[in-house]
Design an enzyme around this catalytic site. Sequence first.
Site, PDB file in Angstrom:
ATOM      1  N   ASN A 172      -3.819  60.395  56.331  1.00 41.51           N
ATOM      2  CA  ASN A 172      -4.718  59.546  57.101  1.00 41.51           C
ATOM      3  C   ASN A 172      -5.243  60.380  58.266  1.00 41.51           C
ATOM      4  O   ASN A 172      -4.585  60.520  59.281  1.00 41.51           O
ATOM      5  CB  ASN A 172      -3.940  58.311  57.586  1.00 41.51           C
ATOM      6  CG  ASN A 172      -4.807  57.362  58.376  1.00 41.51           C
ATOM      7  OD1 ASN A 172      -5.956  57.666  58.692  1.00 41.51           O
ATOM      8  ND2 ASN A 172      -4.254  56.207  58.702  1.00 41.51           N
ATOM      9  N   ARG A 198      -6.925  58.317  53.057  1.00 38.00           N
ATOM     10  CA  ARG A 198      -7.611  57.157  53.605  1.00 38.00           C
ATOM     11  C   ARG A 198      -9.012  57.606  54.022  1.00 38.00           C
ATOM     12  O   ARG A 198      -9.165  58.551  54.792  1.00 38.00           O
ATOM     13  CB  ARG A 198      -6.864  56.625  54.817  1.00 38.00           C
ATOM     14  CG  ARG A 198      -7.625  55.521  55.502  1.00 38.00           C
ATOM     15  CD  ARG A 198      -6.879  55.006  56.702  1.00 38.00           C
ATOM     16  NE  ARG A 198      -7.633  53.932  57.309  1.00 38.00           N
ATOM     17  CZ  ARG A 198      -7.883  53.849  58.619  1.00 38.00           C
ATOM     18  NH1 ARG A 198      -7.432  54.778  59.446  1.00 38.00           N
ATOM     19  NH2 ARG A 198      -8.563  52.838  59.094  1.00 38.00           N
ATOM     20  N   HIS A 201      -9.885  47.807  57.341  1.00 39.41           N
ATOM     21  CA  HIS A 201      -8.460  47.470  57.144  1.00 39.41           C
ATOM     22  C   HIS A 201      -8.216  46.951  55.718  1.00 39.41           C
ATOM     23  O   HIS A 201      -7.290  46.186  55.480  1.00 39.41           O
ATOM     24  CB  HIS A 201      -7.979  46.370  58.122  1.00 39.41           C
ATOM     25  CG  HIS A 201      -7.930  46.775  59.555  1.00 39.41           C
ATOM     26  ND1 HIS A 201      -8.221  45.893  60.564  1.00 39.41           N
ATOM     27  CD2 HIS A 201      -7.605  47.942  60.146  1.00 39.41           C
ATOM     28  CE1 HIS A 201      -8.085  46.503  61.735  1.00 39.41           C
ATOM     29  NE2 HIS A 201      -7.713  47.752  61.507  1.00 39.41           N
ATOM     30  N   ARG A 226     -11.474  47.027  71.920  1.00 40.79           N
ATOM     31  CA  ARG A 226     -12.809  46.660  71.424  1.00 40.79           C
ATOM     32  C   ARG A 226     -13.103  45.198  71.732  1.00 40.79           C
ATOM     33  O   ARG A 226     -12.218  44.338  71.631  1.00 40.79           O
ATOM     34  CB  ARG A 226     -12.906  46.874  69.914  1.00 40.79           C
ATOM     35  CG  ARG A 226     -12.861  48.316  69.514  1.00 40.79           C
ATOM     36  CD  ARG A 226     -13.009  48.484  68.001  1.00 40.79           C
ATOM     37  NE  ARG A 226     -12.166  49.568  67.550  1.00 40.79           N
ATOM     38  CZ  ARG A 226     -11.447  49.565  66.428  1.00 40.79           C
ATOM     39  NH1 ARG A 226     -11.492  48.525  65.606  1.00 40.79           N
ATOM     40  NH2 ARG A 226     -10.698  50.593  66.120  1.00 40.79           N
ATOM     41  N   GLU A 262       0.140  50.313  54.832  1.00 41.53           N
ATOM     42  CA  GLU A 262      -1.100  50.896  54.305  1.00 41.53           C
ATOM     43  C   GLU A 262      -0.823  52.174  53.522  1.00 41.53           C
ATOM     44  O   GLU A 262      -1.483  52.450  52.522  1.00 41.53           O
ATOM     45  CB  GLU A 262      -2.087  51.147  55.454  1.00 41.53           C
ATOM     46  CG  GLU A 262      -2.564  49.826  56.051  1.00 41.53           C
ATOM     47  CD  GLU A 262      -3.352  49.977  57.344  1.00 41.53           C
ATOM     48  OE1 GLU A 262      -4.559  50.193  57.259  1.00 41.53           O
ATOM     49  OE2 GLU A 262      -2.757  49.881  58.430  1.00 41.53           O
TER      50      GLU A 262
END
Length: 404
Positions: free
Chosen positions: A11, A93, A182, A243, A386
């Site tokens: 990742n 990823r 996601h 965010r 993940e």
Amino acid sequence: MSGATRVLVLNSGSSSVKYQLLDMRGHRRLATGLVERIGEEAPRLVHTPAGGRRRERRERIAGHEQALRLVAEELDADGLGLGSAELAGVGHRVVHGGRSFTEPTLVTDEVLAEIERLVPLAPLHNPANLTGIRTALALNPRLPQVAVFDTAFHATIPEHAARYAIDAATADAHLIRRYGFHGTSHAYVSRRAAALLGREVAEVNVIVLHLGNGASASAVAGGRCVETSMGLTPLEGLVMGTRSGDLDPAVVFHLARRGGLTVDEIDTLLNKRSGLLGLCGANDMREVLDRAERGEAAARLAFDVYIHRLRKYLGAYVAVLGRVDAVVFTAGVGENSAPVRAAAIEGLEVLGLAVDPGRNAARSGEPRLISPEYARVAVAVVPTDEELEIATQTYALVSPEQSA
Ligand code: AMP
């Protein structure tokens, strides 16, 4: 390829590389690690082989290519390197697959070119992901590389949910639509939730609340995603650590015209200095809760704004799905914060939703129900994974006969 049962998951973020080596027989983790602050001051690599001692390296790490070469060295030192015959492939990823990639994809020159073409949609992430793939290829050109896209699970969102209501020709010319992110987490967690309920994936409707430093919600009907809160970029939707999530787009014009900010400054403001951090000066939910408990008004307000937005999405997704079988919390905040879960569900008995305080407070790393026995809709906590999902998808592609 027979006998090769290991998958390396990479990742590559904008300034970090996280990795895990998994043996797909029994889903054992053989090594995990992280390179952080790449290209910044004080970079470091932390590598932990299963059952072995954690090793740390601090040296200049100028870019992702060098970072990955160091990772390969550490794996080599444990006999787990990229040249190992037991390695079936590498799963990467990749943040943005646009509309081009709706499935995990074996990397070819054409695939690399297409990921490159999508760079404008994810200018910080796709280039780092590409460097990860190219470096792994350079280290062992014979090893299959698989790109697993963060957007892919959301490709099933119907057109009426994916389209922004703006001029269609302009939208098409600039690839503007809602993609969602996601995806590997939403895919994994919605599937695990069905298993927790003891039902087939195709039978259940699930709302997944992935609440980490980034946060997103999704509505999954019978295993297919039908709506998600992130859009063209991961900025839309829920309030996050740094965010803003949703806001009136006119805020951007206002900041440019009246505030004199440049586009890049507004981008940084909304992505890095907003959300919980912008509201109260802390982006970690633990700190927000601590400060709120000590009576700090800004922290209390930040928590309330966060929860209010979450509940708005929850209600909206009940309407999108019509029938809901489970609401599932996951990721750092969702898995660990009982107060967030309690506040998100409080007073929603009319929707069939309730949280049992004892179950909610109990700590566990396992998927579990936190709704009371009588509840019409299950409320659950399902830890996301993940890396395992990327490894599973990679293995299914490079070793279909063994992963079946
Ligand atoms: P993630 O992005 O999934 O790794 O989640 C990271 C975030 O999880 C951190 O920024 C924290 O805000 C949050 N987190 C971790 N543990 C807890 C906890 N016990 N209570 C509240 N938030 C937590």
